[in-house]
Design an enzyme around this catalytic site. Structure first.
Site, PDB file in Angstrom:
ATOM      1  N   HIS A   1       0.256   2.130  -4.025  1.00  8.94           N
ATOM      2  CA  HIS A   1       1.407   1.401  -3.683  1.00  8.94           C
ATOM      3  C   HIS A   1       1.892   0.068  -2.980  1.00  8.94           C
ATOM      4  O   HIS A   1       1.188  -1.205  -2.809  1.00  8.94           O
ATOM      5  CB  HIS A   1       2.487   2.305  -2.094  1.00  8.94           C
ATOM      6  CG  HIS A   1       1.987   2.480  -0.992  1.00  8.94           C
ATOM      7  ND1 HIS A   1       2.012   1.563  -0.464  1.00  8.94           N
ATOM      8  CD2 HIS A   1       0.335   3.066  -0.489  1.00  8.94           C
ATOM      9  CE1 HIS A   1       1.047   2.270   1.630  1.00  8.94           C
ATOM     10  NE2 HIS A   1       0.443   2.797   0.464  1.00  8.94           N
TER      11      HIS A   1
ATOM     12  N   ASP B   1      -3.114  -2.410   4.014  1.00  4.36           N
ATOM     13  CA  ASP B   1      -3.102  -0.992   3.000  1.00  4.36           C
ATOM     14  C   ASP B   1      -1.207  -0.648   2.711  1.00  4.36           C
ATOM     15  O   ASP B   1      -0.309  -1.729   3.629  1.00  4.36           O
ATOM     16  CB  ASP B   1      -2.922  -0.373   4.422  1.00  4.36           C
ATOM     17  CG  ASP B   1      -2.035   1.594   3.632  1.00  4.36           C
ATOM     18  OD1 ASP B   1      -1.596   1.773   3.273  1.00  4.36           O
ATOM     19  OD2 ASP B   1      -1.523   2.207   4.583  1.00  4.36           O
TER      20      ASP B   1
ATOM     21  N   GLU C   1       5.799   4.716  -0.157  1.00  4.10           N
ATOM     22  CA  GLU C   1       4.910   5.465   0.371  1.00  4.10           C
ATOM     23  C   GLU C   1       4.626   6.067   1.463  1.00  4.10           C
ATOM     24  O   GLU C   1       4.708   6.982   2.224  1.00  4.10           O
ATOM     25  CB  GLU C   1       3.978   4.929  -0.291  1.00  4.10           C
ATOM     26  CG  GLU C   1       2.187   6.125   0.337  1.00  4.10           C
ATOM     27  CD  GLU C   1       1.334   6.151   0.939  1.00  4.10           C
ATOM     28  OE1 GLU C   1       1.148   6.877   1.148  1.00  4.10           O
ATOM     29  OE2 GLU C   1       2.241   5.097   2.117  1.00  4.10           O
ATOM     30  N   GLU C   2       5.213   4.994   2.790  1.00  8.58           N
ATOM     31  CA  GLU C   2       5.032   4.647   4.187  1.00  8.58           C
ATOM     32  C   GLU C   2       6.411   5.572   4.257  1.00  8.58           C
ATOM     33  O   GLU C   2       6.262   6.286   5.702  1.00  8.58           O
ATOM     34  CB  GLU C   2       4.937   3.152   4.208  1.00  8.58           C
ATOM     35  CG  GLU C   2       3.382   2.013   3.936  1.00  8.58           C
ATOM     36  CD  GLU C   2       2.809   2.789   4.679  1.00  8.58           C
ATOM     37  OE1 GLU C   2       2.646   3.919   5.197  1.00  8.58           O
ATOM     38  OE2 GLU C   2       1.271   2.180   4.175  1.00  8.58           O
TER      39      GLU C   2
ATOM     40  N   GLU D   1      -6.599   3.911  -2.426  1.00  9.32           N
ATOM     41  CA  GLU D   1      -5.532   3.856  -0.834  1.00  9.32           C
ATOM     42  C   GLU D   1      -6.400   3.074   0.173  1.00  9.32           C
ATOM     43  O   GLU D   1      -7.864   2.724  -0.318  1.00  9.32           O
ATOM     44  CB  GLU D   1      -5.590   4.911  -0.636  1.00  9.32           C
ATOM     45  CG  GLU D   1      -4.054   5.213  -0.382  1.00  9.32           C
ATOM     46  CD  GLU D   1      -3.477   5.020   0.039  1.00  9.32           C
ATOM     47  OE1 GLU D   1      -3.063   4.304   1.058  1.00  9.32           O
ATOM     48  OE2 GLU D   1      -1.812   4.769   0.318  1.00  9.32           O
TER      49      GLU D   1
ATOM     50  N   HIS E   1      -2.637   0.398  10.710  1.00  7.48           N
ATOM     51  CA  HIS E   1      -1.437   0.174  10.515  1.00  7.48           C
ATOM     52  C   HIS E   1      -0.670  -0.530  11.453  1.00  7.48           C
ATOM     53  O   HIS E   1      -0.112  -0.043  12.648  1.00  7.48           O
ATOM     54  CB  HIS E   1      -0.955   2.157  10.904  1.00  7.48           C
ATOM     55  CG  HIS E   1      -0.731   2.937   9.478  1.00  7.48           C
ATOM     56  ND1 HIS E   1       0.638   3.714   9.364  1.00  7.48           N
ATOM     57  CD2 HIS E   1      -0.706   2.488   8.218  1.00  7.48           C
ATOM     58  CE1 HIS E   1       0.844   4.067   8.547  1.00  7.48           C
ATOM     59  NE2 HIS E   1      -0.474   3.384   6.955  1.00  7.48           N
TER      60      HIS E   1
END
Length: 359
Positions: A68, A177, A206-207, A229, A324
């Site tokens: 993504h 990410d 995606e998030e 991922e 994250h």
């Protein structure tokens, strides 16, 4: 076939392009430009998903490899009379990452800071708690001054961090990410030698709910779909109480499944045929593999598995510390091995039901 490699220069380019959910076009364009020499076609859909296709034998499987383009961000909700930006969080943020950070806001990347309350004014409880009511300070004193900076409600802000090299083979930065996974796809596309038709997809949003994967899975409709991922590593002092489950430097992670809770709600359960395919490829590539269940999050594989009439779907991931956050940290050796496993999988026949247990 040449050994696939993840290029640090690709990663720098992909991280430098900012891609908050819903405004990922700079990242999509960077990926499209980098992958175009190695595929037969590159196309965009109306959401901004990119699909780059290498055509194969019509009788061979169609395989989708996807990563993504979006990253965690904030959405400017309002501008106060005295020029501060109030925001809503986009994606799975930890509030503790915000105080003391710098961000880039709006289409021109205006610099802003998220300043914590001065410790001198904090109560004893406040000193030990997460900050609340934070705002972005871009140096303006009024709504009009903010407007002069070409910043307005509806704009996005992302961390002001780029990718940087640590000691050894470790790299750190924001948005690894999933920019690292996009760099993995580029490594595979440069070297893949397969009869299969391969679609290299860069998905959006995606998030915030796997939204781009839903559209991409429907339009491509592959036989097998793999989400590429990062996977949360816990091999550091604050990582966990039970010892590391996933470690940097120990190879890519093949997921058993994932979900939003300990009951694996809302995620993917990877079928044995897909896992067996990836594991066989890993053995052939001489790669170390880790296996794990991800609790508290999902991947694009969830949507790929369910869309249209359903298909085989799974996820392979590069271990990542501090997920994250603005300082996500990975091992490039793990990324190289992930690319090697995927390249080998493209040359490995997908197993029949006679070769693995039903399911």
């Amino acid at each position: 076939m040449d050994e696939p490699a993840v290029r640090f220069a690709d990663l720098e380019t992909l991280v430098a392009a900012r891609g908050p959910p819903g405004a990922e076009y700079p990242v999509a364009d960077a990926f499209a430009e980098l992958v175009e020499p190695h595929v037969d076609s590159v196309g965009y859909d109306e959401m901004g998903n990119v699909v780059a296709t290498s055509e194969g034998d019509p009788d061979a499987p169609e395989i989708l490899l996807a990563a993504h383009t979006d990253e965690l961000a904030v959405l400017v909700e309002d501008v106060t009379d005295d020029g501060f930006l109030e925001y809503a969080m986009l994606g799975g943020h930890y509030k503790g990452n915000f105080p003391g950070q710098r961000v880039r806001v709006g289409p021109d990347g205006v610099l802003g800071v998220v300043g914590p309350k001065s410790r001198h004014y904090m109560s004893g409880d406040e000193k030990e708690s997460l900050a609340e009511d934070l705002v972005v300070d871009v140096g303006a004193s009024s709504r009009a001054e903010v407007a002069e900076l070409n910043v307005e409600p509806g704009d996005h802000a992302t961390w002001d961090r780029e990718v940087a090299e640590l000691a050894g083979d470790r790299v750190t930065g924001r948005a690894l990410d999933d920019r690292l996974a996009l760099a993995v796809l580029l490594g595979v596309a440069r070297t893949a030698d397969t009869d299969a038709t391969v679609h290299y997809a860069a998905t959006v949003q995606e998030e915030v709910g796997l939204r781009g994967a839903r559209a991409t899975g429907f339009s491509v409709d592959p036989d097998v779909a793999i989400a590429v991922e990062i996977f949360p590593a816990d091999d550091y002092p604050a990582g966990g109480d039970d010892g590391p489950g996933v470690e940097l430097g120990e190879g890519p992670v093949v997921e058993f499944g994932d979900g939003t809770s300990e009951y694996l709600f809302g995620g993917v359960l990877v079928d044995r045929r897909t896992r067996s395919w990836l594991e066989t490829a890993g053995e052939s590539a001489g790669a170390s593999l880790q296996q794990a269940v991800m609790i508290g999050g999902t991947t694009d594989a969830t949507e790929f598995q369910q869309v249209r009439g359903g298909r085989h779907a799974g996820a392979i991931a590069v271990p990542c510390r501090y997920t994250h956050s603005p300082v996500e940290t990975v091992s490039l050796a793990d990324a190289h091995e992930t690319a090697a496993v995927l390249a080998e999988a493209l040359e490995t026949p997908f197993p029949s039901r006679d070769e693995v247990r039903w399911g």
